[in-house]
Design a protein around this motif. Structure first.
Motif, PDB file in Angstrom:
ATOM      1  N   MET A 169     -23.420 -13.960 -36.081  1.00 12.87           N
ATOM      2  CA  MET A 169     -22.726 -15.236 -36.228  1.00 12.87           C
ATOM      3  C   MET A 169     -21.245 -15.039 -36.550  1.00 12.87           C
ATOM      4  N   HIS A 170     -20.852 -13.847 -36.977  1.00 12.32           N
ATOM      5  CA  HIS A 170     -19.450 -13.601 -37.325  1.00 12.32           C
ATOM      6  C   HIS A 170     -18.581 -13.745 -36.071  1.00 12.32           C
ATOM      7  N   PRO A 171     -17.509 -14.526 -36.131  1.00 12.79           N
ATOM      8  CA  PRO A 171     -16.688 -14.768 -34.938  1.00 12.79           C
ATOM      9  C   PRO A 171     -15.984 -13.538 -34.405  1.00 12.79           C
ATOM     10  N   GLU A 172     -15.858 -12.481 -35.227  1.00 14.78           N
ATOM     11  CA  GLU A 172     -15.212 -11.244 -34.776  1.00 14.78           C
ATOM     12  C   GLU A 172     -16.235 -10.123 -34.599  1.00 14.78           C
ATOM     13  N   PHE A 173     -17.482 -10.488 -34.338  1.00 14.96           N
ATOM     14  CA  PHE A 173     -18.559  -9.499 -34.265  1.00 14.96           C
ATOM     15  C   PHE A 173     -18.269  -8.400 -33.238  1.00 14.96           C
ATOM     16  N   GLY A 174     -17.827  -8.786 -32.056  1.00 12.74           N
ATOM     17  CA  GLY A 174     -17.566  -7.794 -31.013  1.00 12.74           C
ATOM     18  C   GLY A 174     -16.516  -6.775 -31.420  1.00 12.74           C
ATOM     19  N   GLY A 175     -15.411  -7.244 -31.984  1.00 13.31           N
ATOM     20  CA  GLY A 175     -14.355  -6.339 -32.430  1.00 13.31           C
ATOM     21  C   GLY A 175     -14.804  -5.469 -33.585  1.00 13.31           C
ATOM     22  N   ILE A 176     -15.616  -6.025 -34.474  1.00 16.40           N
ATOM     23  CA  ILE A 176     -16.120  -5.245 -35.606  1.00 16.40           C
ATOM     24  C   ILE A 176     -17.021  -4.117 -35.115  1.00 16.40           C
ATOM     25  N   ILE A 177     -17.827  -4.382 -34.112  1.00 13.08           N
ATOM     26  CA  ILE A 177     -18.664  -3.322 -33.547  1.00 13.08           C
ATOM     27  C   ILE A 177     -17.792  -2.223 -32.945  1.00 13.08           C
ATOM     28  N   ASP A 178     -16.732  -2.599 -32.226  1.00 10.93           N
ATOM     29  CA  ASP A 178     -15.819  -1.593 -31.670  1.00 10.93           C
ATOM     30  C   ASP A 178     -15.203  -0.740 -32.776  1.00 10.93           C
ATOM     31  N   ASP A 179     -14.750  -1.376 -33.854  1.00  8.10           N
ATOM     32  CA  ASP A 179     -14.175  -0.649 -34.985  1.00  8.10           C
ATOM     33  C   ASP A 179     -15.194   0.292 -35.606  1.00  8.10           C
ATOM     34  N   THR A 180     -16.421  -0.183 -35.727  1.00 10.47           N
ATOM     35  CA  THR A 180     -17.466   0.615 -36.363  1.00 10.47           C
ATOM     36  C   THR A 180     -17.806   1.837 -35.531  1.00 10.47           C
ATOM     37  N   ILE A 181     -17.844   1.684 -34.227  1.00  9.34           N
ATOM     38  CA  ILE A 181     -18.096   2.836 -33.351  1.00  9.34           C
ATOM     39  C   ILE A 181     -17.007   3.886 -33.531  1.00  9.34           C
ATOM     40  N   ASN A 182     -15.753   3.460 -33.552  1.00 11.43           N
ATOM     41  CA  ASN A 182     -14.647   4.400 -33.713  1.00 11.43           C
ATOM     42  C   ASN A 182     -14.668   5.066 -35.078  1.00 11.43           C
ATOM     43  N   ASN A 226     -17.535   7.566 -35.292  1.00  8.89           N
ATOM     44  CA  ASN A 226     -17.200   8.790 -34.543  1.00  8.89           C
ATOM     45  C   ASN A 226     -16.251   9.686 -35.327  1.00  8.89           C
ATOM     46  N   GLN A 227     -15.417   9.092 -36.152  1.00 15.99           N
ATOM     47  CA  GLN A 227     -14.461   9.852 -36.959  1.00 15.99           C
ATOM     48  C   GLN A 227     -15.144  10.619 -38.085  1.00 15.99           C
ATOM     49  N   PHE A 228     -16.108   9.986 -38.759  1.00 17.67           N
ATOM     50  CA  PHE A 228     -16.703  10.573 -39.959  1.00 17.67           C
ATOM     51  C   PHE A 228     -18.089  11.187 -39.726  1.00 17.67           C
ATOM     52  N   PHE A 229     -18.981  10.450 -39.082  1.00 16.04           N
ATOM     53  CA  PHE A 229     -20.361  10.917 -38.892  1.00 16.04           C
ATOM     54  C   PHE A 229     -20.808  10.599 -37.466  1.00 16.04           C
ATOM     55  N   PRO A 230     -20.314  11.348 -36.488  1.00 11.76           N
ATOM     56  CA  PRO A 230     -20.621  11.024 -35.091  1.00 11.76           C
ATOM     57  C   PRO A 230     -22.106  11.083 -34.748  1.00 11.76           C
TER      58      PRO A 230
END
Length: 259
Positions: free
Chosen positions: A93-106, A109-113
Motif C-alpha cells: 500500500m506504500h505509494p513508493e513501494f516500487g522505488g523502495i524495492i529498488d533501493d532494497t535490492i541495491n 547487494n552492497q552488504f549481504f548479496p
C-alpha cells in the motif's frame, strides 16, 4: 486482544518459522495498523482498534534505516537469510513501494548479496502495475490465498474493498507465471455465531485446483501461532496440516508446513 505492533521501520532480526533469520521492514506507521484486509486472525489486531495518527516512512527514511542496520549486522558478523517486508499492515500500500524495492535490492547487494528479499502481501494491490513489477524483481514474492470462496474470504480476511473477489485475485496471481509463493492460513472456530473452517474437503479441492492454475514455485501453509483479535478461533493441528499438504504434494507442489 492482540497487541503486536512494530515501533520501528527496521525490526529484528528474528527467527521466522518459515523464512529463517529474517530482518523485518515495516513500511507502515509505527503507532497503528494500515491494511486493505481486516483479517480476524491478524496479530496486529483489527483495523478499527489500531487507528494510526502518524505518517508513512518516506523512501529516503526506509533506505537510511536499512543501510544503518545492515552495516551494523555486517560489523557484528550477523548475516540475514532474508530481508522481509511485513510490519503493521499491507506493505504494498506504500505509494513508493516500487522505488523502495529498488533501493532494497541495491542495499542488499552492497552488504549481504546472498540474502533474499521477501514480501509478505495480502494480494490486494496486484492490479497496480508498479506493485506487480516490483514483486517480480524479488526472490520470495509471498502472496496470500486463504480461500477460493468469496464468502470465506469476507469471513476470514474482511477486504476493505467490496469488489475484491476470488476470480479477479486468481487472474492476478496467474500473471506471475509461477514466480510466486502462495501462503495460506488454515483455521477453525466461530465468529458472530458463524462456523469457520477452511479445511473442508470441498474447499481444499478448490484450493488445489487454484494452485494448478497459478503454478507457484512453493506453497506455505500455516495456522494460528499467536493471540488473535477475534476469540473462538482454533489452530489446525500439525497432523491435519500435513494431510492438506499431502493433497497438494500429490499434484507436484512443493509445500512447507508451519504448525
Amino acid at each position: 486482544m492482540s497487541t503486536i505492533l512494530f515501533d520501528k521501520i527496521i525490526f529484528g532480526p528474528v527467527h521466522s518459522r518459515r523464512l529463517g533469520v529474517s530482518l523485518g521492514v515495516n513500511l507502515l506507521p509505527t503507532d497503528g495498523k494500515l491494511c486493505s484486509f481486516n483479517c480476524i486472525y491478524c496479530e496486529c489486531g483489527l483495523n478499527e482498534e489500531r487507528r494510526t495518527r502518524s505518517k508513512l516512512p518516506t523512501r529516503v527514511e526506509v533506505k537510511e534505516a536499512l543501510v544503518q542496520k545492515l552495516a551494523y549486522m555486517q560489523s557484528e558478523g550477523i548475516a540475514p537469510d532474508v530481508i522481509t517486508f511485513a510490519g503493521n499492515g499491507e506493505p504494498t500500500m506504500h505509494p513508493e513501494f516500487g522505488g523502495i524495492i529498488d533501493d532494497t535490492i541495491n542495499t542488499r547487494n552492497q552488504f549481504f548479496p546472498q540474502a533474499k528479499i521477501a514480501v509478505l502481501s495480502n494480494s490486494t494491490m496486484l492490479h497496480k502495475e508498479e506493485v506487480f513489477q516490483a514483486l517480480n524483481k524479488i526472490e520470495d514474492n509471498i502472496l496470500k490465498l486463504d480461500s477460493v470462496l468469496d464468502s470465506r474470504i469476507r469471513q476470514l480476511n474482511a477486504p476493505n474493498s467490496s469488489s475484491f473477489n476470488f476470480d479477479s485475485l486468481l487472474k492476478q496471481l496467474c500473471r506471475f507465471n509461477g514466480k510466486l509463493i502462495i501462503q495460506t492460513m488454515f483455521l477453525r472456530g466461530e465468529i458472530n455465531g458463524e462456523h469457520i473452517d477452511n479445511t473442508s474437503e470441498s474447499e481444499i479441492k478448490g484450493w488445489v485446483n487454484a494452485l494448478k492454475q497459478i503454478r507457484p514455485k512453493q506453497v506455505m501453509i500455516y495456522t494460528i501461532d499467536r493471540e488473535t483479535p477475534v476469540k473462538n478461533l482454533k489452530k489446525v493441528s500439525g497432523e491435519d496440516l500435513e494431510i492438506i499438504a499431502e493433497v497438494a504434494r500429490k499434484e507436484g507442489f512443493d509445500v512447507t508446513v508451519s504448525a
